[in-house]
Structure formats: structure tokens, C-alpha cells
Design a protein around this motif. Structure first.
Motif, PDB file in Angstrom:
ATOM      1  N   ASN A  25       5.286 -16.053 -44.111  1.00 52.04           N
ATOM      2  CA  ASN A  25       4.309 -16.546 -45.092  1.00 52.04           C
ATOM      3  C   ASN A  25       3.475 -17.712 -44.581  1.00 52.04           C
ATOM      4  O   ASN A  25       3.077 -18.601 -45.349  1.00 52.04           O
ATOM      5  CB  ASN A  25       5.003 -16.895 -46.413  1.00 52.04           C
ATOM      6  N   ALA A  26       3.197 -17.694 -43.267  1.00 54.38           N
ATOM      7  CA  ALA A  26       2.290 -18.694 -42.701  1.00 54.38           C
ATOM      8  C   ALA A  26       0.928 -18.571 -43.370  1.00 54.38           C
ATOM      9  O   ALA A  26       0.441 -17.472 -43.637  1.00 54.38           O
ATOM     10  CB  ALA A  26       2.173 -18.507 -41.192  1.00 54.38           C
ATOM     11  N   MET A  27       0.306 -19.704 -43.640  1.00 55.37           N
ATOM     12  CA  MET A  27      -0.909 -19.741 -44.453  1.00 55.37           C
ATOM     13  C   MET A  27      -2.145 -19.396 -43.642  1.00 55.37           C
ATOM     14  O   MET A  27      -2.400 -19.981 -42.583  1.00 55.37           O
ATOM     15  CB  MET A  27      -1.063 -21.131 -45.064  1.00 55.37           C
ATOM     16  N   THR A  28      -2.921 -18.465 -44.180  1.00 52.78           N
ATOM     17  CA  THR A  28      -4.203 -18.080 -43.605  1.00 52.78           C
ATOM     18  C   THR A  28      -5.324 -18.453 -44.575  1.00 52.78           C
ATOM     19  O   THR A  28      -5.078 -18.830 -45.721  1.00 52.78           O
ATOM     20  CB  THR A  28      -4.262 -16.562 -43.369  1.00 52.78           C
ATOM     21  N   LYS A  29      -6.544 -18.288 -44.101  1.00 48.97           N
ATOM     22  CA  LYS A  29      -7.698 -18.527 -44.976  1.00 48.97           C
ATOM     23  C   LYS A  29      -7.670 -17.581 -46.173  1.00 48.97           C
ATOM     24  O   LYS A  29      -7.919 -17.985 -47.310  1.00 48.97           O
ATOM     25  CB  LYS A  29      -8.989 -18.331 -44.185  1.00 48.97           C
ATOM     26  N   ALA A  30      -7.359 -16.317 -45.921  1.00 49.98           N
ATOM     27  CA  ALA A  30      -7.339 -15.333 -46.995  1.00 49.98           C
ATOM     28  C   ALA A  30      -6.268 -15.663 -48.026  1.00 49.98           C
ATOM     29  O   ALA A  30      -6.487 -15.526 -49.238  1.00 49.98           O
ATOM     30  CB  ALA A  30      -7.108 -13.928 -46.429  1.00 49.98           C
ATOM     31  N   ALA A  31      -5.094 -16.106 -47.556  1.00 45.20           N
ATOM     32  CA  ALA A  31      -4.028 -16.467 -48.497  1.00 45.20           C
ATOM     33  C   ALA A  31      -4.423 -17.688 -49.320  1.00 45.20           C
ATOM     34  O   ALA A  31      -4.154 -17.753 -50.527  1.00 45.20           O
ATOM     35  CB  ALA A  31      -2.730 -16.726 -47.740  1.00 45.20           C
ATOM     36  N   GLY A  57       9.901 -12.122 -49.076  1.00 44.12           N
ATOM     37  CA  GLY A  57      10.766 -11.916 -47.920  1.00 44.12           C
ATOM     38  C   GLY A  57      11.733 -13.026 -47.607  1.00 44.12           C
ATOM     39  O   GLY A  57      12.207 -13.137 -46.476  1.00 44.12           O
ATOM     40  N   GLY A  58      12.047 -13.880 -48.580  1.00 40.33           N
ATOM     41  CA  GLY A  58      13.080 -14.891 -48.376  1.00 40.33           C
ATOM     42  C   GLY A  58      12.618 -16.173 -47.726  1.00 40.33           C
ATOM     43  O   GLY A  58      13.449 -17.000 -47.334  1.00 40.33           O
ATOM     44  N   THR A  59      11.314 -16.383 -47.598  1.00 43.41           N
ATOM     45  CA  THR A  59      10.768 -17.634 -47.078  1.00 43.41           C
ATOM     46  C   THR A  59       9.655 -18.107 -48.003  1.00 43.41           C
ATOM     47  O   THR A  59       8.847 -17.291 -48.459  1.00 43.41           O
ATOM     48  CB  THR A  59      10.194 -17.459 -45.661  1.00 43.41           C
ATOM     49  N   PHE A  60       9.607 -19.403 -48.271  1.00 47.58           N
ATOM     50  CA  PHE A  60       8.537 -19.941 -49.106  1.00 47.58           C
ATOM     51  C   PHE A  60       7.234 -19.949 -48.309  1.00 47.58           C
ATOM     52  O   PHE A  60       6.321 -19.176 -48.571  1.00 47.58           O
ATOM     53  CB  PHE A  60       8.904 -21.344 -49.577  1.00 47.58           C
ATOM     54  N   CYS A  61       7.154 -20.808 -47.303  1.00 51.84           N
ATOM     55  CA  CYS A  61       5.972 -20.855 -46.436  1.00 51.84           C
ATOM     56  C   CYS A  61       6.322 -21.673 -45.203  1.00 51.84           C
ATOM     57  O   CYS A  61       6.874 -22.770 -45.312  1.00 51.84           O
ATOM     58  CB  CYS A  61       4.788 -21.478 -47.173  1.00 51.84           C
ATOM     59  N   LEU A 103       8.129 -25.512 -44.655  1.00 52.48           N
ATOM     60  CA  LEU A 103       7.912 -26.368 -43.500  1.00 52.48           C
ATOM     61  C   LEU A 103       6.424 -26.653 -43.313  1.00 52.48           C
ATOM     62  O   LEU A 103       5.579 -25.807 -43.588  1.00 52.48           O
ATOM     63  CB  LEU A 103       8.455 -25.713 -42.234  1.00 52.48           C
ATOM     64  N   ALA A 104       6.133 -27.863 -42.801  1.00 44.37           N
ATOM     65  CA  ALA A 104       4.750 -28.249 -42.491  1.00 44.37           C
ATOM     66  C   ALA A 104       3.896 -28.040 -43.740  1.00 44.37           C
ATOM     67  O   ALA A 104       4.191 -28.582 -44.798  1.00 44.37           O
ATOM     68  CB  ALA A 104       4.249 -27.464 -41.285  1.00 44.37           C
ATOM     69  N   GLY A 105       2.844 -27.219 -43.624  1.00 38.37           N
ATOM     70  CA  GLY A 105       2.022 -26.954 -44.790  1.00 38.37           C
ATOM     71  C   GLY A 105       2.803 -26.342 -45.928  1.00 38.37           C
ATOM     72  O   GLY A 105       2.432 -26.499 -47.097  1.00 38.37           O
ATOM     73  N   GLY A 106       3.902 -25.666 -45.631  1.00 37.36           N
ATOM     74  CA  GLY A 106       4.752 -25.118 -46.691  1.00 37.36           C
ATOM     75  C   GLY A 106       5.384 -26.209 -47.529  1.00 37.36           C
ATOM     76  O   GLY A 106       5.467 -26.092 -48.758  1.00 37.36           O
ATOM     77  N   LEU A 107       5.833 -27.283 -46.878  1.00 41.66           N
ATOM     78  CA  LEU A 107       6.340 -28.418 -47.651  1.00 41.66           C
ATOM     79  C   LEU A 107       5.223 -29.067 -48.439  1.00 41.66           C
ATOM     80  O   LEU A 107       5.417 -29.490 -49.581  1.00 41.66           O
ATOM     81  CB  LEU A 107       7.004 -29.451 -46.737  1.00 41.66           C
ATOM     82  N   GLU A 108       4.038 -29.126 -47.860  1.00 41.60           N
ATOM     83  CA  GLU A 108       2.908 -29.735 -48.565  1.00 41.60           C
ATOM     84  C   GLU A 108       2.511 -28.913 -49.787  1.00 41.60           C
ATOM     85  O   GLU A 108       2.150 -29.465 -50.832  1.00 41.60           O
ATOM     86  CB  GLU A 108       1.751 -29.929 -47.586  1.00 41.60           C
TER      87      GLU A 108
END
Length: 253
Positions: A25-31, A57-61, A103-108
Motif C-alpha cells: 500500500n505504498a502511496m502513489t499519486k493516483a491513490a 492485504g494486512g498492511t496499512f501503508c 511507516l514513513a508516510g503511512g505513519l503520517e
């Protein structure tokens, strides 16, 4: 809306799911665009009372999509920031349901939400320094507002992760679950939905904004916001329902 973000509605709850499980769930522009659109929908639709942000899928981001970063892509929306939400969260309550890693942007993303429910095996952190980067989507600014400064400093400078239990001890998350974080978030959302929507919205607004008010102006500025709530149909309905020993029928006005 992008297939990288899925939405569904359950009992007045808008469920927003980052849907890139193959990339944690890594963040993209589309997401980011998909999340921004979902936040607009949450605030615009009176039938929606609370949002839940989660990941497939068991991961936030896991943060910013680094492949996209190398292509020059920014997973941010102008005026709204990373993930379409960190600089401009919705007016209505937003709950993060965290499984796996934030993690990283996911924590943000997580700390931009109003409330957080996490599975006991979840891990959170801002490891940007390990990649020669800075947690620029609010991590190094927002974490010291939510946990002790020295702990925030340690997380930023070491890039180390902490467990959900440790995050709970620090007050960074609200609840730790043995099972599904999403189910825990739904239960918390249902408790919010039981209350008057005007009262909920203004309570959130005051909590968020009042930290920037001077001591001299606090009560005057609060009065401007709560006056319409106390004069609302919902306020009268709440009192009547209490007197009549029944559940209130909120109208949001």
C-alpha cells in the motif's frame, strides 16, 4: 475513483481502503487522488457520519512509493498534502484501522486521523532518515504534538519502529486489538455515530483549532462555535430523548 483506493458504506461509515497490497500500500499519486475524493464525499454526504481509513492485504501503508518518487511523481495533492489528507483532514471524524505496518508516510497518514485502532502486531515509525530523507508529510512536525518531544526525536533520528503496544502507552493510538483492527475501528465508529452529528463535528473542530488560540480569546471563540449547537434541533432532541428514556433521532440540524 482510482482502483488503488476502494470505498464502501456500512451503517453510516465510509470505509476507505488503500488497495495496493502487492506494494504494501505504498502511496502513489493516483491513490492520493482517490483518498482526497473519498474525504470530499465523506464531508459532503449527510448520511455519512464517520470515515475509516485502512489498507488492503494486512498492511496499512508503507509510505511513499519510491519507484514513483524516482520517476518524479509526488503522492501529494496541492493544498491537501501527502495521501490527499495530511494537510486537510475531513471535517467529520476519521479513524485509522492499522494492520501490519504504518511507516514513513503511512505513519503520517495515521496521525492525520482523529483516532487510531491498531492490531497488537502492528509496527509504526518514520524511517526516512535511513533513506537520506526527512518525514516531510507532517511526521517531524505532528509527532511532537502527539507524543513527548524526546520520543519523537528518537523516532525521527534513528528511524526505528515501535510496536502498537508502545504506541498505545505513548498515547499515539487509542486501542490495540487482538483481532481485526478494522472491526475495532467499526465499533469505535458506532459509538461516535450514536451521538449528535453537530456536537461531534464542533467538538472535533474545537479540539483541533483551540491549541492555536490565546488564553484570552479561548472562551469567546468557543462560544461562537458552540452557540449554533446549543440552539439546534438536535440539542432539543437530545434533551427530549433523555427525558423520554429513548434513543435520539438525530437530524444534523
Amino acid at each position: 475513483m482510482s482502483e488503488e483506493v476502494l470505498t464502501s458504506v456500512e451503517d453510516g461509515i465510509l470505509v476507505v481502503t488503500i488497495n495496493r497490497p502487492e506494494a504494501k500500500n505504498a502511496m502513489t499519486k493516483a491513490a492520493a487522488e482517490g483518498i482526497a475524493a473519498a474525504m470530499d464525499r465523506l464531508d459532503a454526504d449527510d448520511s455519512l457520519r464517520v470515515g475509516i481509513l485502512t489498507g488492503a492485504g494486512g498492511t496499512f501503508c508503507s509510505g511513499m512509493d519510491l519507484k514513483g518518487f524516482l520517476r518524479g511523481e509526488s503522492p501529494s495533492i496541492e493544498g491537501r498534502g501527502f495521501g490527499g489528507v495530511v494537510q486537510k483532514p475531513p471535517v467529520k471524524p476519521l479513524i485509522a484501522a492499522v494492520e501490519g505496518y504504518a511507516l514513513a508516510g503511512g505513519l503520517e497518514l495515521m496521525i492525520a486521523c482523529d483516532l487510531v485502532v491498531a492490531n497488537k502486531d502492528a509496527k509504526v515509525g518514520i524511517p526516512e532518515a535511513k533513506r537520506g530523507l526527512v518525514a516531510a508529510a507532517g511526521g517531524v512536525m505532528m509527532l511532537p504534538d502527539q507524543i513527548p518531544e524526546r520520543i519523537a526525536m528518537e523516532l525521527a533520528l534513528t528511524g526505528d519502529f515501535i510496536s502498537a503496544e508502545r504506541a498505545y502507552e505513548l498515547g499515539l493510538i487509542n486501542r490495540v486489538t487482538d483481532g481485526s483492527a478494522f472491526q475495532g475501528a467499526k465499533e469505535l465508529a458506532s459509538r461516535i455515530i450514536a451521538n449528535g452529528p453537530l456536537a461531534v463535528r464542533v467538538s472535533k473542530q474545537i479540539i483541533k483549532e483551540s491549541r492555536g488560540w490565546s488564553m484570552d480569546e479561548r472562551y469567546d471563540r468557543q462560544a461562537q462555535l458552540i452557540g449554533p449547537v446549543f440552539m439546534s434541533e438536535d440539542a432539543r432532541e437530545g434533551a427530549a430523548a433523555f427525558a423520554e428514556k429513548r434513543a435520539p433521532n438525530w437530524k444534523g440540524k
